[in-house]
Design a protein around this motif. Structure first.
Motif, PDB file in Angstrom:
ATOM      1  N   ALA A  45       0.949  -0.809  -0.155  1.00 31.30           N
ATOM      2  CA  ALA A  45       0.028   0.180   0.337  1.00 31.30           C
ATOM      3  C   ALA A  45       1.088   1.254  -0.162  1.00 31.30           C
ATOM      4  N   VAL A  46       0.622   2.370  -0.669  1.00 35.69           N
ATOM      5  CA  VAL A  46       0.889   3.808  -0.245  1.00 35.69           C
ATOM      6  C   VAL A  46       0.814   4.125   1.103  1.00 35.69           C
ATOM      7  N   GLY A  47       1.931   4.435   1.086  1.00 30.10           N
ATOM      8  CA  GLY A  47       1.989   5.124   2.866  1.00 30.10           C
ATOM      9  C   GLY A  47       1.497   6.644   2.877  1.00 30.10           C
ATOM     10  N   GLU A  48       1.530   6.840   4.343  1.00 36.07           N
ATOM     11  CA  GLU A  48       0.998   7.866   4.677  1.00 36.07           C
ATOM     12  C   GLU A  48       1.250   9.161   3.979  1.00 36.07           C
ATOM     13  N   ASP A  49       3.080   8.756   3.788  1.00 29.92           N
ATOM     14  CA  ASP A  49       3.148  10.137   2.912  1.00 29.92           C
ATOM     15  C   ASP A  49       3.435   9.969   1.402  1.00 29.92           C
ATOM     16  N   GLY A  50       1.940   9.141   0.903  1.00 28.25           N
ATOM     17  CA  GLY A  50       2.012   8.967  -0.543  1.00 28.25           C
ATOM     18  C   GLY A  50       3.026   8.464  -1.688  1.00 28.25           C
ATOM     19  N   ILE A  51       3.810   7.436  -0.559  1.00 31.48           N
ATOM     20  CA  ILE A  51       5.705   7.178  -1.451  1.00 31.48           C
ATOM     21  C   ILE A  51       5.024   5.428  -1.116  1.00 31.48           C
ATOM     22  N   VAL A  52       5.407   4.712  -2.725  1.00 28.87           N
ATOM     23  CA  VAL A  52       5.626   3.576  -2.679  1.00 28.87           C
ATOM     24  C   VAL A  52       6.277   2.944  -1.781  1.00 28.87           C
ATOM     25  N   SER A  53       6.946   1.663  -1.078  1.00 30.87           N
ATOM     26  CA  SER A  53       7.699   1.487  -0.346  1.00 30.87           C
ATOM     27  C   SER A  53       9.117   1.289  -1.781  1.00 30.87           C
ATOM     28  N   ASP A  54       9.879   1.413  -0.700  1.00 29.08           N
ATOM     29  CA  ASP A  54      11.379   0.473  -1.753  1.00 29.08           C
ATOM     30  C   ASP A  54      11.160  -0.424  -2.292  1.00 29.08           C
ATOM     31  N   TYR A  55      10.540  -1.590  -1.484  1.00 27.29           N
ATOM     32  CA  TYR A  55      10.428  -2.887  -2.222  1.00 27.29           C
ATOM     33  C   TYR A  55       9.450  -2.791  -3.093  1.00 27.29           C
ATOM     34  N   GLY A  56       8.799  -2.174  -3.444  1.00 21.84           N
ATOM     35  CA  GLY A  56       7.707  -2.153  -4.101  1.00 21.84           C
ATOM     36  C   GLY A  56       8.645  -1.749  -5.184  1.00 21.84           C
TER      37      GLY A  56
END
Length: 134
Positions: A45-56
């Protein structure tokens, strides 16, 4: 770490061999889709900061098309290294055409001087040279 290029190549091909696109849906889930818009996998899921994790991001970047290209380039490079090593082994078998040493005043070539040869660097040619008749 063991690197099995055949297995990596097989898996990349079985995963479609295509590039993947990282997409975020309306619910905020990040997923991968293939070039033909086929759903591949959810990557978080996209984090609260609107960024996809580095894993994704990494999974999207290391898609099957990239893996196949890396495997191809690595095999090409390994084949070239083997060629160069074989050429060098053949080159080292050749008898030196001359020996070279340097002192402060001059370069010295020795053809027959056995004592000098121990102090000198052997010179070889990549292609055998034949004497030209004058």
């Amino acid at each position: 770490m063991e690197l099995n290029l055949n297995e990596l190549e097989r898996r990349a091909k079985s995963a479609g061999g295509q590039e993947w696109t990282l997409t975020i849906d309306a619910t905020g889930d990040a997923f991968l889709s293939a070039e033909n818009s086929e759903y591949v996998a959810e990557v978080g899921a996209v984090g609260e900061d609107g960024i996809v994790s580095d894993y994704g991001k990494f999974i999207a970047a290391a898609n099957p098309a990239v893996v196949l290209e890396l495997v191809r380039r690595l095999r090409e490079a390994e084949a070239r290294v083997a060629e160069i090593e074989a050429e060098r082994a053949e080159w080292e078998k050749q008898e030196p055409v001359a020996y070279l040493t340097a002192n402060k005043q001059m370069l010295v070539f020795a053809d027959k001087c056995v004592d000098m040869k121990r102090l000198m660097t052997p010179l070889r040619v990549a292609t055998p040279v034949t004497a030209q008749a004058e």
